[in-house]
Design an enzyme around this catalytic site. Structure first.
Site, PDB file in Angstrom:
ATOM      1  N   SER A  77     -11.772 -60.634  -1.263  1.00 31.40           N
ATOM      2  CA  SER A  77     -11.349 -59.183  -1.713  1.00 31.40           C
ATOM      3  C   SER A  77     -11.684 -58.293  -0.840  1.00 31.40           C
ATOM      4  CB  SER A  77     -11.557 -58.940  -3.168  1.00 31.40           C
ATOM      5  OG  SER A  77     -11.709 -57.559  -3.454  1.00 31.40           O
ATOM      6  N   TYR A  88     -19.165 -58.403  -8.479  1.00 31.38           N
ATOM      7  CA  TYR A  88     -18.069 -58.933  -7.657  1.00 31.38           C
ATOM      8  C   TYR A  88     -17.972 -58.538  -6.498  1.00 31.38           C
ATOM      9  CZ  TYR A  88     -12.811 -59.256  -7.280  1.00 31.38           C
ATOM     10  OH  TYR A  88     -11.783 -59.435  -6.760  1.00 31.38           O
TER      11      TYR A  88
END
Length: 699
Positions: A577, A590
């Protein structure tokens, strides 16, 4: 009309379906073809040929002419449709007798078939065209039933034909398909008027009828009579293949050993071209491979041309005991390598002994069929369909051997005859006409999180580019739905929890059993938790680390073991990501996990390059539409962090990138394909698929 009952073939004629086709003889011929092709005991994929003759208006003279409609070159009767047939003027085809110069003229005759074309949309006529055209019947079946080839391959085939059918069947000795064989069929019929069919020595069966149904019934009845005869002979003999020599392992142990052995075999079979595998341990296979006669029959090769064209001249029989320990793959390879080298040398000897001055160059000398007594049969070919069909054809060959041995003794084609068909210039021309393979053909990809969203989009893209796919996810219902979107022989699935090493091992085992191994692993499984630091729990942290980081570690570790066994290199792709590169609010768990994924890729790339294993990252950002992650709390968390509503998120993310584009799952899939299908000399790299985020630029 009452439903017919057969013991050895399937009666599939549906009166209502046939009635709906009315008097359309071509449609009825196609219908007959499809139901014949649905029974593998009658003919296997691509095998056999069917035809019908109709009266049509000649577009140039407006006169009525007879036209023969026949399966075109390379077709399959089980899936035959109008696009797959050729329409030829029957009279013109028969007039070719006037210009035929003998056996040396066969190849030229095939070119002349084009001068007989009636339907300009025809598929290229096959080599079997004159075999149908020189016979007068309205509907004709040329089939390769196991029972009939057993009769045809028995050493006293002509005598057996007479014993089963009396004077109602003709018999023609082995001859390579072509115009002269059509003349021999015509002569057999003229010499034996009133017969219902002809047995072709070592080859197959011709049957016919005035209507499609009569032809269908004639074919089934002839096959049934041969099957009954063989069944009786087997009962009289008491055993087949000389009885059992090797005891089969239990089914679960067979599967375990096959899964362990598959990557090793695949690597060896792929010494010239990467191959896809298939495994079979059916009762038919086990009876044959465990028998006393295996070592007598296997080297003889198959008898029917359709069989050995797909299975090679003979199989490789492994000299491995059922108690073989596969924990040391190097030791097993040391046993396998000499067997493969011997097989390749024997194939080269076969080629050099039989080749003609104009023969094509020797093809891949590796085996297609590999037999492991007590365990099962492996096949390897360029794609899953081809390797599955090769396995099915060899099972047909097993049935033929059983029947012929029960009748008297099995005979195979002489090596020179087999070579002349395998390396026939017309067969070579057909191979050269095959479509170019797709970029990822011959490769197997395992994709985690493939039940939907980005993972499914990646699987779709890789399949579109030719790969076989192993879909994994924790939700079986989603996996079943996903698998159903692919055609046969493209994908399979395995329920897989990436936080569990054994679950991952079972997924790789499925990949090995279904396709022979693995080439590409894409870790797309994931979840996202967006919370301020003080709201982040230890459970949140552990879940993110286990799925994203530990899961990637274990997936890579097990994948690399398989890739090294195969010795073919490979690809590992991490779907990370932008958040692993850019600091943002409410994202500590995350973002940290994604950064760990990215650095793990760099570490693995540095370690595995010498094994030609490439490890790369694709960084998505703002994939909202179609993404599973955005269906949960993550979307609400990110909307809250930016002070907007969930509905405003797609536009928000599009506006903030340089291209002002919405990013879709398919865009991420394109990034993956670029790394595995185009940028084949790239490793340790990151591709950002985010529309251009300046603060995420890698350099």
């Amino acid at each position: 009309m009452s439903i017919k009952t057969f013991k050895h073939v399937n009666y599939l004629w549906n009166e209502q379906k046939a009635a709906e086709l009315g008097d359309d003889q071509v449609a009825l011929f196609l219908y007959r073809s499809n139901i014949l092709g649905a029974d593998l005991r009658i003919t296997n994929y691509g095998g056999g040929n069917t035809s019908c003759k109709t009266i049509e208006k000649d577009p140039l003279t407006n006169e009525e002419v007879e036209v023969m409609w026949i399966k075109g070159s390379g077709g399959d009767i089980g899936t035959l449709n109008r696009a797959g047939i050729a329409g030829l003027y029957t009279e013109r085809l028969r007039n070719l007798k006037k210009v035929y110069k003998g056996l040396h003229d066969e190849d030229r005759m095939v070119g002349l078939f084009n001068h007989c074309i009636y339907d300009l949309d025809s598929r290229a006529p096959s080599i079997d065209t004159p075999l149908h055209g020189l016979l007068p019947f309205k509907h004709i079946d040329h089939l390769h039933p196991d029972a009939l080839i057993a009769v045809a391959a028995a050493k006293d085939s002509e005598k057996v034909t007479k014993e089963i059918w009396g004077d109602t069947m003709g018999w023609v000795p082995w001859q390579r398909p072509g115009f002269d064989l059509g003349l021999q069929l015509e002569k057999c019929l003229n010499d034996n008027p009133g017969i219902r069919g002809i047995v072709l020595g070592s080859h197959g069966l011709f049957t016919w009828g005035d209507t499609s149904y009569e032809c269908y019934m004639n074919s089934l009845e002839v096959i049934e009579m041969a099957s009954e005869y063989i069944t009786k002979k087997i009962k009289e003999k008491g055993s087949v293949f000389g009885g059992q020599k090797v005891q089969s392992l239990a089914a679960d142990i067979r599967k375990e050993k096959a899964a362990q052995l598959m990557p090793l075999l695949r690597g060896l079979c792929s010494s010239e071209n990467r191959m896809i595998g298939h495994f079979s341990d059916s009762d038919v296979v086990l009876e044959y491979i465990n028998s006393n006669d295996l070592y007598k029959l296997a080297p003889m090769g198959t008898s029917c041309p359709d069989h050995f064209l797909r299975t090679k001249i003979q199989p490789l029989v492994l000299d491995l005991g059922t108690d073989e320990d596969f924990s040391n793959s190097e030791a097993v390879l040391d046993k396998l390598k000499p067997a493969f080298e011997k097989y390749r040398q024997e194939y080269a000897t076969y080629y050099n002994t039989c080749k003609r001055d104009n023969s094509p160059a020797m093809r891949d000398p590796n085996p297609v069929i590999i037999i492991y007594p007590g365990v099962g049969m492996f096949s390897f070919a360029k794609n899953k369909q081809t390797t599955r069909v090769a396995s099915e054809f060899y099972i047909n060959a097993i049935n033929v051997m059983r029947g012929a041995e029960a009748i008297s003794a099995y005979t195979s084609l002489p090596r020179q005859e087999a070579f002349d068909i395998e390396y026939w210039l017309l067969e070579e021309a057909k191979l050269q006409r095959m479509p170019k393979e797709k970029p990822l053909s011959r490769k197997v990809a395992l994709v985690t999180g493939a039940g939907g969203g980005i993972g499914k989009a990646i699987a779709d893209k890789l399949a579109e580019e030719g790969a076989n796919i192993v879909l994994t996810d924790i939700a079986e219902d989603r996996l079943k739905e996903a698998e159903a979107t692919y055609k046969r022989d493209v994908a399979t699935y395995a329920v897989c929890d990436v936080t569990n090493a054994n679950s991952i091992a079972q997924a790789y085992k499925k990949a090995c059993l279904e396709f022979g191994g693995i080439d590409i692993v894409v870790h797309s499984a994931g979840l996202a938790i967006s919370k301020p630091l003080e709201a982040h729990t230890e459970q949140d942290w552990d879940l993110l680390q286990n799925v994203l980081v530990k899961g990637q570690f274990e997936l890579a570790k097990q994948a690399v073991a398989l890739l090294k066994q195969q010795g073919l290199g490979g690809d590992f792709i991490s779907i990370a990501s932008k958040n692993g590169l850019v600091s943002g609010p409410n994202n500590v768990g995350y973002g940290t996990a994604k950064a760990a994924q990215q650095h793990m890729v760099r570490l693995l790339a540095a370690e595995l390059g010498s094994d030609d294993i490439r490890v790369n990252t694709v960084n998505p950002d703002g994939v909202i539409v179609g993404s599973k992650i955005w269906e949960g709390d993550w979307a609400e968390g990110r909307a809250k962090a930016y002070g907007i509503s969930v509905d405003e998120l797609p536009a928000h993310y599009a506006k903030r990138n340089l291209l002002n584009k919405i990013i879709y799952p398919a865009d991420i899939a394109d990034g993956v394909f670029a790394l595995v299908g185009i940028l084949t000399k790239t490793t340790g790299n990151i591709i950002n698929v985010d529309g251009g985020m300046a603060n995420a630029f890698v350099r």
